[in-house]
Design an enzyme around this catalytic site. Structure first.
Site, PDB file in Angstrom:
ATOM      1  N   LYS A  14       0.899  -1.242  -0.095  1.00 30.77           N
ATOM      2  CA  LYS A  14      -0.121  -0.005  -0.101  1.00 30.77           C
ATOM      3  C   LYS A  14       0.873   1.201  -0.190  1.00 30.77           C
ATOM      4  O   LYS A  14       0.431   2.066  -0.838  1.00 30.77           O
ATOM      5  CB  LYS A  14      -0.823   0.091   1.226  1.00 30.77           C
ATOM      6  CG  LYS A  14      -1.856  -1.184   1.232  1.00 30.77           C
ATOM      7  CD  LYS A  14      -2.923  -1.084   2.615  1.00 30.77           C
ATOM      8  CE  LYS A  14      -2.194  -1.089   3.806  1.00 30.77           C
ATOM      9  NZ  LYS A  14      -1.328  -2.433   4.284  1.00 30.77           N
ATOM     10  N   ARG A  89      -9.753   0.955   8.403  1.00 34.15           N
ATOM     11  CA  ARG A  89      -9.591  -0.444   8.745  1.00 34.15           C
ATOM     12  C   ARG A  89     -10.338  -1.151   9.430  1.00 34.15           C
ATOM     13  O   ARG A  89     -10.166  -2.512  10.010  1.00 34.15           O
ATOM     14  CB  ARG A  89      -8.166  -0.188   9.704  1.00 34.15           C
ATOM     15  CG  ARG A  89      -7.030  -0.626   8.907  1.00 34.15           C
ATOM     16  CD  ARG A  89      -5.947  -0.419   9.911  1.00 34.15           C
ATOM     17  NE  ARG A  89      -4.716  -1.235   9.622  1.00 34.15           N
ATOM     18  CZ  ARG A  89      -3.600  -0.761   9.039  1.00 34.15           C
ATOM     19  NH1 ARG A  89      -3.474   0.370   8.394  1.00 34.15           N
ATOM     20  NH2 ARG A  89      -2.540  -1.496   9.308  1.00 34.15           N
ATOM     21  N   ARG A 128      12.260  -5.969   5.461  1.00 35.56           N
ATOM     22  CA  ARG A 128      12.044  -4.737   5.881  1.00 35.56           C
ATOM     23  C   ARG A 128      12.377  -4.284   7.125  1.00 35.56           C
ATOM     24  O   ARG A 128      13.107  -3.392   7.383  1.00 35.56           O
ATOM     25  CB  ARG A 128      10.576  -4.053   5.405  1.00 35.56           C
ATOM     26  CG  ARG A 128      10.633  -2.514   5.659  1.00 35.56           C
ATOM     27  CD  ARG A 128       9.472  -2.081   5.353  1.00 35.56           C
ATOM     28  NE  ARG A 128       8.370  -2.357   6.533  1.00 35.56           N
ATOM     29  CZ  ARG A 128       6.971  -2.017   6.388  1.00 35.56           C
ATOM     30  NH1 ARG A 128       6.434  -1.357   5.465  1.00 35.56           N
ATOM     31  NH2 ARG A 128       6.112  -2.509   7.315  1.00 35.56           N
ATOM     32  N   ARG A 134      11.098  -0.394  12.404  1.00 36.10           N
ATOM     33  CA  ARG A 134       9.889  -0.295  13.046  1.00 36.10           C
ATOM     34  C   ARG A 134       9.651  -1.396  13.973  1.00 36.10           C
ATOM     35  O   ARG A 134       9.878  -2.499  13.680  1.00 36.10           O
ATOM     36  CB  ARG A 134       8.878  -0.527  11.826  1.00 36.10           C
ATOM     37  CG  ARG A 134       8.464   0.589  11.239  1.00 36.10           C
ATOM     38  CD  ARG A 134       7.374   0.435  10.165  1.00 36.10           C
ATOM     39  NE  ARG A 134       6.221  -0.287  10.117  1.00 36.10           N
ATOM     40  CZ  ARG A 134       5.382  -0.004   9.524  1.00 36.10           C
ATOM     41  NH1 ARG A 134       5.192   0.389   8.317  1.00 36.10           N
ATOM     42  NH2 ARG A 134       4.078  -0.737   9.819  1.00 36.10           N
ATOM     43  N   ARG A 145      -0.333  -8.837  13.364  1.00 34.44           N
ATOM     44  CA  ARG A 145      -1.043  -7.877  12.642  1.00 34.44           C
ATOM     45  C   ARG A 145      -1.836  -8.472  11.292  1.00 34.44           C
ATOM     46  O   ARG A 145      -2.854  -7.820  11.037  1.00 34.44           O
ATOM     47  CB  ARG A 145       0.163  -7.060  11.826  1.00 34.44           C
ATOM     48  CG  ARG A 145       0.733  -5.981  12.698  1.00 34.44           C
ATOM     49  CD  ARG A 145       2.176  -5.658  12.295  1.00 34.44           C
ATOM     50  NE  ARG A 145       2.252  -4.954  10.859  1.00 34.44           N
ATOM     51  CZ  ARG A 145       3.181  -4.404  10.297  1.00 34.44           C
ATOM     52  NH1 ARG A 145       4.407  -5.109  10.754  1.00 34.44           N
ATOM     53  NH2 ARG A 145       3.139  -3.964   9.400  1.00 34.44           N
TER      54      ARG A 145
HETATM   55  P1  AP5 Z   1       4.627  -1.480   1.970  1.00 37.32           P
HETATM   56  O1  AP5 Z   1       4.616  -0.655   0.568  1.00 37.32           O
HETATM   57  O2  AP5 Z   1       5.365  -0.840   3.025  1.00 37.32           O
HETATM   58  O3  AP5 Z   1       3.300  -2.135   2.250  1.00 37.32           O
HETATM   59  P2  AP5 Z   1       2.325  -1.832   3.132  1.00 37.32           P
HETATM   60  O4  AP5 Z   1       1.048  -2.498   2.703  1.00 37.32           O
HETATM   61  O5  AP5 Z   1       2.171  -0.370   3.259  1.00 37.32           O
HETATM   62  O6  AP5 Z   1       2.619  -2.563   4.449  1.00 37.32           O
HETATM   63  P3  AP5 Z   1       2.772  -1.855   6.087  1.00 37.32           P
HETATM   64  O7  AP5 Z   1       3.519  -2.769   6.874  1.00 37.32           O
HETATM   65  O8  AP5 Z   1       3.306  -0.281   5.904  1.00 37.32           O
HETATM   66  O9  AP5 Z   1       1.157  -1.655   6.050  1.00 37.32           O
HETATM   67  P4  AP5 Z   1       0.567  -1.774   7.525  1.00 37.32           P
HETATM   68  O10 AP5 Z   1      -0.862  -1.960   6.997  1.00 37.32           O
HETATM   69  O11 AP5 Z   1       0.718  -3.180   8.487  1.00 37.32           O
HETATM   70  O12 AP5 Z   1       1.206  -0.710   8.349  1.00 37.32           O
HETATM   71  P5  AP5 Z   1       0.513   0.682   8.722  1.00 37.32           P
HETATM   72  O13 AP5 Z   1       1.803   1.417   8.559  1.00 37.32           O
HETATM   73  O14 AP5 Z   1      -0.586   1.050   8.054  1.00 37.32           O
HETATM   74  O15 AP5 Z   1       5.562  -2.696   1.583  1.00 37.32           O
HETATM   75  C1  AP5 Z   1       6.083  -3.686   2.496  1.00 37.32           C
HETATM   76  C2  AP5 Z   1       7.463  -3.809   1.895  1.00 37.32           C
HETATM   77  O16 AP5 Z   1       7.430  -5.007   0.950  1.00 37.32           O
HETATM   78  C3  AP5 Z   1       8.652  -2.926   1.560  1.00 37.32           C
HETATM   79  O17 AP5 Z   1       9.759  -3.364   1.841  1.00 37.32           O
HETATM   80  C4  AP5 Z   1       8.550  -2.959   0.120  1.00 37.32           C
HETATM   81  O18 AP5 Z   1       9.705  -2.408  -0.230  1.00 37.32           O
HETATM   82  C5  AP5 Z   1       8.012  -4.150  -0.125  1.00 37.32           C
HETATM   83  N1  AP5 Z   1       7.356  -4.469  -1.314  1.00 37.32           N
HETATM   84  C6  AP5 Z   1       6.204  -3.600  -1.771  1.00 37.32           C
HETATM   85  N2  AP5 Z   1       5.812  -4.104  -2.900  1.00 37.32           N
HETATM   86  C7  AP5 Z   1       6.416  -5.226  -3.289  1.00 37.32           C
HETATM   87  C8  AP5 Z   1       6.453  -5.901  -4.596  1.00 37.32           C
HETATM   88  N3  AP5 Z   1       5.699  -5.766  -5.391  1.00 37.32           N
HETATM   89  N4  AP5 Z   1       7.423  -6.671  -4.654  1.00 37.32           N
HETATM   90  C9  AP5 Z   1       8.309  -7.160  -3.577  1.00 37.32           C
HETATM   91  N5  AP5 Z   1       8.248  -6.161  -2.421  1.00 37.32           N
HETATM   92  C10 AP5 Z   1       7.685  -5.227  -2.359  1.00 37.32           C
HETATM   93  O19 AP5 Z   1      -0.201   0.440  10.288  1.00 37.32           O
HETATM   94  C11 AP5 Z   1       0.837   0.124  11.233  1.00 37.32           C
HETATM   95  C12 AP5 Z   1      -0.038   0.139  12.760  1.00 37.32           C
HETATM   96  O20 AP5 Z   1      -0.379   1.216  12.685  1.00 37.32           O
HETATM   97  C13 AP5 Z   1      -1.165  -0.969  12.573  1.00 37.32           C
HETATM   98  O21 AP5 Z   1      -0.657  -2.216  12.926  1.00 37.32           O
HETATM   99  C14 AP5 Z   1      -2.082  -0.471  13.496  1.00 37.32           C
HETATM  100  O22 AP5 Z   1      -1.496  -0.437  14.903  1.00 37.32           O
HETATM  101  C15 AP5 Z   1      -1.687   1.068  13.363  1.00 37.32           C
HETATM  102  N6  AP5 Z   1      -2.877   1.714  12.304  1.00 37.32           N
HETATM  103  C16 AP5 Z   1      -2.519   2.362  11.405  1.00 37.32           C
HETATM  104  N7  AP5 Z   1      -3.751   2.676  10.514  1.00 37.32           N
HETATM  105  C17 AP5 Z   1      -4.655   2.314  11.354  1.00 37.32           C
HETATM  106  C18 AP5 Z   1      -6.202   2.540  11.283  1.00 37.32           C
HETATM  107  N8  AP5 Z   1      -6.752   2.973  10.489  1.00 37.32           N
HETATM  108  N9  AP5 Z   1      -6.862   2.097  12.443  1.00 37.32           N
HETATM  109  C19 AP5 Z   1      -6.258   1.569  13.841  1.00 37.32           C
HETATM  110  N10 AP5 Z   1      -4.730   1.389  13.820  1.00 37.32           N
HETATM  111  C20 AP5 Z   1      -4.030   1.702  12.619  1.00 37.32           C
END
Ligand code: AP5
Length: 194
Positions: A14, A89, A128, A134, A145
């Site tokens: 994402k 979410r 990552r 992180r 997660r």
């Molecule tokens: P990346 O692009 O970072 O993937 P992502 O889907 O954004 O993963 P995140 O871990 O950032 O998402 P998340 O939803 O768990 O975390 P968030 O920060 O929202 O890619 C991941 C890796 O893969 C990278 O190294 C990238 O280079 C690699 N990659 C990407 N595409 C690729 C491909 N095609 N091929 C190979 N490699 C690839 O949330 C974190 C925490 O915050 C949550 O757990 C929760 O506690 C809280 N939180 C956030 N939003 C909310 C909400 N709305 N409500 C409640 N709690 C929330």
């Protein structure tokens, strides 16, 4: 205005794809994960509260997250549109977003759900974690997660499916290929600027 939700499990790409999309289509990026991590790093009361949940791989309570979003939208009154990354979410968050956007005379136009096999998600995030710093990028928390996503977030896809706004996109391809699949869907609504 064009508003897109980029939806998918942790590690589905994402954040990576949001960066490409906002550049090409000149949209504003709203990532609740980034906003929360910023609060944590500034040690604000909100950040201190949120950290307890984030470190355990659990969702932060809805009211905390919903409260952050409205202000963030208001910061960009001239925006061509927004990419919501990691939000909504829960169904509760999705309903709150619909109300908020209706109040601002707009709506969510499209929800693109990235689909990636679980083994790939874990491998990406563990990899990552070697450099990201992180606190939630270790195998134990990554597994939590993903479970939290399956129980609380997946139902949001149905919410948007019922509105006819959901498109599922294979996200296991290399970044550029996945981006091409996403843009094919976005181009039905908005053409790239860059
Ligand atoms: P990346 O692009 O970072 O993937 P992502 O889907 O954004 O993963 P995140 O871990 O950032 O998402 P998340 O939803 O768990 O975390 P968030 O920060 O929202 O890619 C991941 C890796 O893969 C990278 O190294 C990238 O280079 C690699 N990659 C990407 N595409 C690729 C491909 N095609 N091929 C190979 N490699 C690839 O949330 C974190 C925490 O915050 C949550 O757990 C929760 O506690 C809280 N939180 C956030 N939003 C909310 C909400 N709305 N409500 C409640 N709690 C929330």
């Amino acid at each position: 205005m064009f508003n897109l939700v980029l939806f998918g499990p942790p590690g589905s790409g994402k954040g990576t794809q949001s960066e490409n999309i906002i550049k090409s289509y000149q949209l504003q990026h709203i990532s609740t994960g980034d906003l929360l991590r910023d609060e944590v790093s500034r040690q604000t009361p909100l950040g201190t509260e949120a950290k307890k949940y984030m470190d355990q791989g659990m969702l932060v309570p809805d009211e905390v997250v919903i409260g952050m979003i409205s202000g963030k939208i208001d910061e960009s009154p001239e925006a061509r549109g927004f990419v919501f990354d990691g939000f909504p979410r829960t169904t509760n968050q999705a309903e709150a977003l619909d109300k908020l956007l209706e109040f601002k005379n707009t709506q969510i136009h499209l929800v693109l759900a990235l689909e990636v096999p679980e083994a790939d998600l874990i491998a990406r995030l563990v990899n990552r974690g070697i450099t990201s710093g992180r606190s939630d990028d270790n195998e134990e928390v990554i597994t939590k997660r993903i479970k939290e996503y399956q129980s609380k977030t997946e139902p949001v896809a149905r919410y948007y499916g019922d509105q006819g706004k959901l498109e599922r996109v294979a996200g296991h391809h290399p970044v550029e290929e996945t981006y091409a699949l996403l843009s094919k869907n976005i181009n039905k609504y908005l053409l790239p600027v860059a």
